[in-house]
Design a protein around this motif. Structure first.
Motif, PDB file in Angstrom:
ATOM      1  N   GLU A  86      -4.370  -4.077 -12.281  1.00  0.00           N
ATOM      2  CA  GLU A  86      -2.891  -3.147 -12.375  1.00  0.00           C
ATOM      3  C   GLU A  86      -2.534  -2.362 -11.295  1.00  0.00           C
ATOM      4  O   GLU A  86      -1.596  -2.429 -10.694  1.00  0.00           O
ATOM      5  N   GLU A  87      -3.738  -1.693 -10.571  1.00  0.00           N
ATOM      6  CA  GLU A  87      -3.407  -0.649  -9.417  1.00  0.00           C
ATOM      7  C   GLU A  87      -3.783  -1.096  -8.164  1.00  0.00           C
ATOM      8  O   GLU A  87      -3.299  -0.566  -7.010  1.00  0.00           O
ATOM      9  N   GLY A  88      -4.725  -2.079  -8.134  1.00  0.00           N
ATOM     10  CA  GLY A  88      -5.475  -2.626  -6.974  1.00  0.00           C
ATOM     11  C   GLY A  88      -6.299  -1.760  -6.468  1.00  0.00           C
ATOM     12  O   GLY A  88      -7.016  -2.010  -5.423  1.00  0.00           O
ATOM     13  N   LYS A  89      -6.673  -0.695  -7.187  1.00  0.00           N
ATOM     14  CA  LYS A  89      -7.713   0.361  -6.932  1.00  0.00           C
ATOM     15  C   LYS A  89      -8.278   0.947  -8.091  1.00  0.00           C
ATOM     16  O   LYS A  89      -7.597   0.612  -9.169  1.00  0.00           O
ATOM     17  N   ALA A  90      -9.307   1.486  -8.291  1.00  0.00           N
ATOM     18  CA  ALA A  90      -9.760   2.282  -9.460  1.00  0.00           C
ATOM     19  C   ALA A  90     -10.772   3.576  -8.807  1.00  0.00           C
ATOM     20  O   ALA A  90     -11.490   3.268  -7.924  1.00  0.00           O
ATOM     21  N   PHE A  91     -10.860   4.477  -9.598  1.00  0.00           N
ATOM     22  CA  PHE A  91     -11.624   5.898  -9.308  1.00  0.00           C
ATOM     23  C   PHE A  91     -12.388   6.016 -10.470  1.00  0.00           C
ATOM     24  O   PHE A  91     -11.922   6.347 -11.658  1.00  0.00           O
ATOM     25  N   GLY A  92     -13.733   6.231 -10.288  1.00  0.00           N
ATOM     26  CA  GLY A  92     -14.427   6.801 -11.662  1.00  0.00           C
ATOM     27  C   GLY A  92     -15.603   7.819 -11.194  1.00  0.00           C
ATOM     28  O   GLY A  92     -15.943   8.071  -9.910  1.00  0.00           O
ATOM     29  N   THR A  93     -15.866   8.765 -12.114  1.00  0.00           N
ATOM     30  CA  THR A  93     -16.944   9.791 -11.854  1.00  0.00           C
ATOM     31  C   THR A  93     -17.930   9.573 -12.619  1.00  0.00           C
ATOM     32  O   THR A  93     -18.077   9.095 -13.849  1.00  0.00           O
ATOM     33  N   ARG A  94     -19.140  10.293 -12.302  1.00  0.00           N
ATOM     34  CA  ARG A  94     -20.378  10.282 -13.004  1.00  0.00           C
ATOM     35  C   ARG A  94     -20.835   9.083 -13.351  1.00  0.00           C
ATOM     36  O   ARG A  94     -21.297   8.971 -14.460  1.00  0.00           O
ATOM     37  N   ALA A  95     -20.962   8.091 -12.636  1.00  0.00           N
ATOM     38  CA  ALA A  95     -21.568   6.890 -12.680  1.00  0.00           C
ATOM     39  C   ALA A  95     -22.935   6.917 -12.066  1.00  0.00           C
ATOM     40  O   ALA A  95     -23.466   7.514 -11.210  1.00  0.00           O
ATOM     41  N   SER A  96     -23.642   5.995 -12.759  1.00  0.00           N
ATOM     42  CA  SER A  96     -25.247   5.904 -12.347  1.00  0.00           C
ATOM     43  C   SER A  96     -25.248   4.640 -11.550  1.00  0.00           C
ATOM     44  O   SER A  96     -24.349   3.945 -11.204  1.00  0.00           O
ATOM     45  N   LEU A 152     -17.490   6.140  -8.299  1.00  0.00           N
ATOM     46  CA  LEU A 152     -17.721   4.842  -8.411  1.00  0.00           C
ATOM     47  C   LEU A 152     -16.305   4.388  -8.197  1.00  0.00           C
ATOM     48  O   LEU A 152     -15.300   4.415  -9.066  1.00  0.00           O
ATOM     49  N   LYS A 153     -15.915   3.866  -6.795  1.00  0.00           N
ATOM     50  CA  LYS A 153     -14.398   3.386  -6.625  1.00  0.00           C
ATOM     51  C   LYS A 153     -14.138   2.312  -5.864  1.00  0.00           C
ATOM     52  O   LYS A 153     -14.842   1.497  -5.016  1.00  0.00           O
ATOM     53  N   LEU A 154     -12.966   1.907  -5.809  1.00  0.00           N
ATOM     54  CA  LEU A 154     -12.408   0.624  -5.087  1.00  0.00           C
ATOM     55  C   LEU A 154     -11.000   1.388  -4.462  1.00  0.00           C
ATOM     56  O   LEU A 154     -10.051   1.818  -5.486  1.00  0.00           O
ATOM     57  N   GLU A 155     -10.734   1.630  -3.418  1.00  0.00           N
ATOM     58  CA  GLU A 155      -9.482   2.213  -2.645  1.00  0.00           C
ATOM     59  C   GLU A 155      -8.850   1.317  -1.577  1.00  0.00           C
ATOM     60  O   GLU A 155      -9.547   0.589  -1.008  1.00  0.00           O
ATOM     61  N   ARG A 156      -7.667   1.558  -1.389  1.00  0.00           N
ATOM     62  CA  ARG A 156      -6.958   0.901  -0.544  1.00  0.00           C
ATOM     63  C   ARG A 156      -6.950   1.780   0.703  1.00  0.00           C
ATOM     64  O   ARG A 156      -7.422   3.150   0.663  1.00  0.00           O
TER      65      ARG A 156
END
Length: 252
Positions: free
Chosen positions: A71-81, A104-108
């Motif tokens: 949907e966004e071409g990116k994603a951002f997450g917190t507190r990942a192992s 844990l992220k995928l960014e442009r």
């Protein structure tokens, strides 16, 4: 796809009116059964939904990341192992993981980050929470200056950074133990200070409660306090302040 992007494509003729209409008719969230993704959050607030990873079953987490990236071409997450990172990487090979902050992220690629946020820590042990704040702000388009290990037990270290602190649009002060850092910083600057208590400390620190109470009871002005270890919340709020200081520009 963003509203402006859709309208620009219609204007340029690369998207038909009917296709654009189809985008706007979609529900404001997507029901995945185990999660309802808030796909319109960025339209409402200027910030896309962020994924809290801790405690999510692997299959659910992977599906959420895949859909967010679609949907966004990116994603951002917190507190990942690290284990969660390995699972998500199987589906999204370009995903990035920082074991210090748990991001844990995928960014442009971002050409220019705007404004300036200073993220300050009392000690090195506070850096994981500080990095959660700093990377959150950077993901949302802010320029961040890191000033680490400048606690009040060696206050000359902090005072040597006064000019940088005063140049920032907002300061995130991260500290455990007794949490005095935020009060000292607040007394040096005219810009807003977001205080983040951490659970770093000995027994009477009560898992961050002593730092939280110190920050809430600060006699310095212009200090707001977030929850214990809530680097993400501080980074988000700092970005809002930074955007206002830059003229209210939202993330592109």
């Amino acid at each position: 796809m963003e509203t402006r992007e859709i309208l620009e494509q219609v204007k340029s003729g690369t998207m038909s009116v009917e296709e654009a209409e189809g985008h706007f008719r979609r529900q404001p969230f997507e029901d995945m059964g185990f999660a309802k993704l808030d796909l319109h959050r960025k339209i409402r607030s200027g910030f896309p939904e962020v994924i809290f990873c801790k405690g999510k079953p692997d299959a659910f987490l992977v599906s959420i990341y895949k859909r967010m990236v679609e949907e966004e071409g990116k994603a951002f997450g917190t507190r990942a192992s690290k284990e969660q990172y390995e699972k998500v990487r199987e589906a999204i090979p370009d995903i990035q993981y920082d074991p210090i902050s748990g991001i844990l992220k995928l960014e442009r690629e971002q050409s220019d980050r705007e404004g300036l946020i200073a993220v300050v820590t009392g000690g090195t042990a506070d850096i994981p929470v500080a990095e959660e704040a700093a990377q959150t702000a950077e993901y949302f388009g802010a320029k961040v200056e890191r000033i680490y290990d400048v606690g009040v037990s060696g206050i000359h270290r902090l005072l040597s950074q006064t000019e940088k602190l005063q140049d920032a649009n907002c300061i995130v002060a991260v500290a455990g133990m007794e949490g005095a850092l935020a009060s000292v910083v607040g007394g040096l600057v005219s810009n807003p200070v977001i205080a983040v208590p951490t659970s770093v400390g000995y027994g009477a620190n009560f898992g961050g409660l002593s730092a939280l109470l110190t920050m809430i009871n600060s006699c310095a002005n212009g200090i707001a306090v977030v929850n214990i270890n809530n680097g993400y919340g501080a980074g988000y709020m700092a970005t809002q302040i930074n955007r206002l200081a830059c003229g209210g520009k939202s993330e592109e």
